[in-house]
Design an enzyme around this catalytic site. Sequence first.
Site, PDB file in Angstrom:
ATOM      1  N   HIS A 176     -63.423 -55.021 -17.503  1.00 39.15           N
ATOM      2  CA  HIS A 176     -64.712 -55.304 -18.148  1.00 39.15           C
ATOM      3  C   HIS A 176     -64.630 -55.230 -19.665  1.00 39.15           C
ATOM      4  O   HIS A 176     -65.569 -55.649 -20.346  1.00 39.15           O
ATOM      5  CB  HIS A 176     -65.771 -54.319 -17.634  1.00 39.15           C
ATOM      6  CG  HIS A 176     -66.120 -54.539 -16.187  1.00 39.15           C
ATOM      7  ND1 HIS A 176     -67.315 -55.080 -15.780  1.00 39.15           N
ATOM      8  CD2 HIS A 176     -65.411 -54.334 -15.050  1.00 39.15           C
ATOM      9  CE1 HIS A 176     -67.339 -55.180 -14.463  1.00 39.15           C
ATOM     10  NE2 HIS A 176     -66.195 -54.725 -13.980  1.00 39.15           N
ATOM     11  N   ASP A 384     -66.324 -56.077 -28.275  1.00 41.30           N
ATOM     12  CA  ASP A 384     -67.051 -55.823 -27.027  1.00 41.30           C
ATOM     13  C   ASP A 384     -66.508 -56.779 -25.971  1.00 41.30           C
ATOM     14  O   ASP A 384     -66.298 -57.965 -26.269  1.00 41.30           O
ATOM     15  CB  ASP A 384     -68.549 -56.103 -27.252  1.00 41.30           C
ATOM     16  CG  ASP A 384     -69.437 -55.219 -26.402  1.00 41.30           C
ATOM     17  OD1 ASP A 384     -68.993 -54.820 -25.317  1.00 41.30           O
ATOM     18  OD2 ASP A 384     -70.583 -54.933 -26.824  1.00 41.30           O
TER      19      ASP A 384
END
Length: 479
Positions: A176, A384
């Site tokens: 992720h 991110d």
Amino acid sequence: MPGTSTSNPPGGDSTSNDASSRNPIVIAANRLPVMRTDDGWAPSPGGLVRALLPMLRESGGTWVGWTGNSDDHVEPFHVDGVDLHPVPISEEEIELYYEGFSNDALWPLYHDALRDSTYDAAQWEAYRSVNERFAVTLANIAPTDATVWIHDYQLQLVPGMLREQRPDVTIGFFLHIPFPPYELFSRLPWREEIITGLLGCDLVGFQRPKGATNFIACAQQLLGVDAHDGIIENAEYQTRVDSFPISIDFGEVEEMAAGRATRKRTSQIRARLGDPEVIMLGVDRLDYTKGIGLRLQAFAQLLEDGRLDPERHVLVQVATPTREAVEHYKDERAQIERLVGEINGRFSRIGLPVVHYLYQTLPYDELIALYRAGDVMLVTPFRDGMNLVAKEYAAAHIDGDGVLVLSEFAGAADELTDAVLVNPHDNEALQDAILQAVAMHRHERRHRMAGLRDQIRKSDVQGWADRFLTALLHAGEAP
Ligand code: G6P
């Protein structure tokens, strides 16, 4: 294939039928998808859990993970017709495996080495041993020929360990967070072990194509493996490597945003903030990767220069507590809270702070109401994996208005090209992006928001899970 921005699995279109009509799916993630409530357990909020739980229910699968408390020896239980299998983690392991190796070694290293990593043999040993516990649990409970889907950086050794014990199961892994380039990854003292662990998979998925190519380059350089067309050749099997950008449950967010209660709450929030002309919003876990400090500095500079006016422009910053025992997080919190204090001390008026700072975990419905109230959303991380807040904000803006300012360094920037994209390291550019968003003409705002919403609507979290599982099903086939 790595190098493409969208990832269609080999074998053509994916459908939820395809994904759910397969063998039982067993998911492993550091955390179980539930929270303790007064009456027992409830599913955690968020699109990932909502997308994966129905698949597990339909396939008769199980989710393996940690409850979030130390030494929690809970028997397997069901929530909403899904089997959950807790893996206990001791207090010492929380310190060494979770706070230590996962969040003080891997997390900073995988995020551009934004903070120094701690490399400690005892932490590594705990990481290895918790990964082993997950692998043994999976080996014991996965039905014959099951599909096992392992999630995130806390569990990178599990695929290799599981393959040794259960060669019959099909193993997928999704990271992720970003996967770093060789130049950074090669700092890790246990770099070969991590790559070997991941190569236990039939399919390794990343958020962005760059993550996939970084991983292949690390496998080639560190282990000398042969790779072609997004496939790594192991001794007796292949590992396919590709990108699968994750998303949100667009329909759920839209529905919540449209509810009467949300509309009422949104108006209340605006009124409580003094009905300013522009509400700017930041919603982040309080993490040094999120760039909250530089965002506050950019806002402060604009007030200082009179380009923003505290009577007309306010900022709401929600910072969700996270990993509070880790030093880098304590430092980050102290810095942010000092800055908020300085800005409010200088620019607020009695009863009307210019920065509304909430160090709290807000309920999901309150967040959706806040998104609706936000005229300008500031999502400015230094790095991110994806950033689902950016997608949730646009999905919540059923009025078709609102501006998203988005960092180029968030995975979401690949798809959300209708945002105002910015390099958050460049504070002048960040100030300009904020001003551009504040001053944007209604016609342009609506045009960009329509583009954002279309993009997210057509690739939501269900599609992401279907694409990954379909690719996993076909992973062993020739390209
Ligand atoms: C990121 C990670 C997840 C993690 C989440 C919250 O999104 O990719 O794996 O669960 O942060 O962090 P926490 O340490 O509280 O689980």
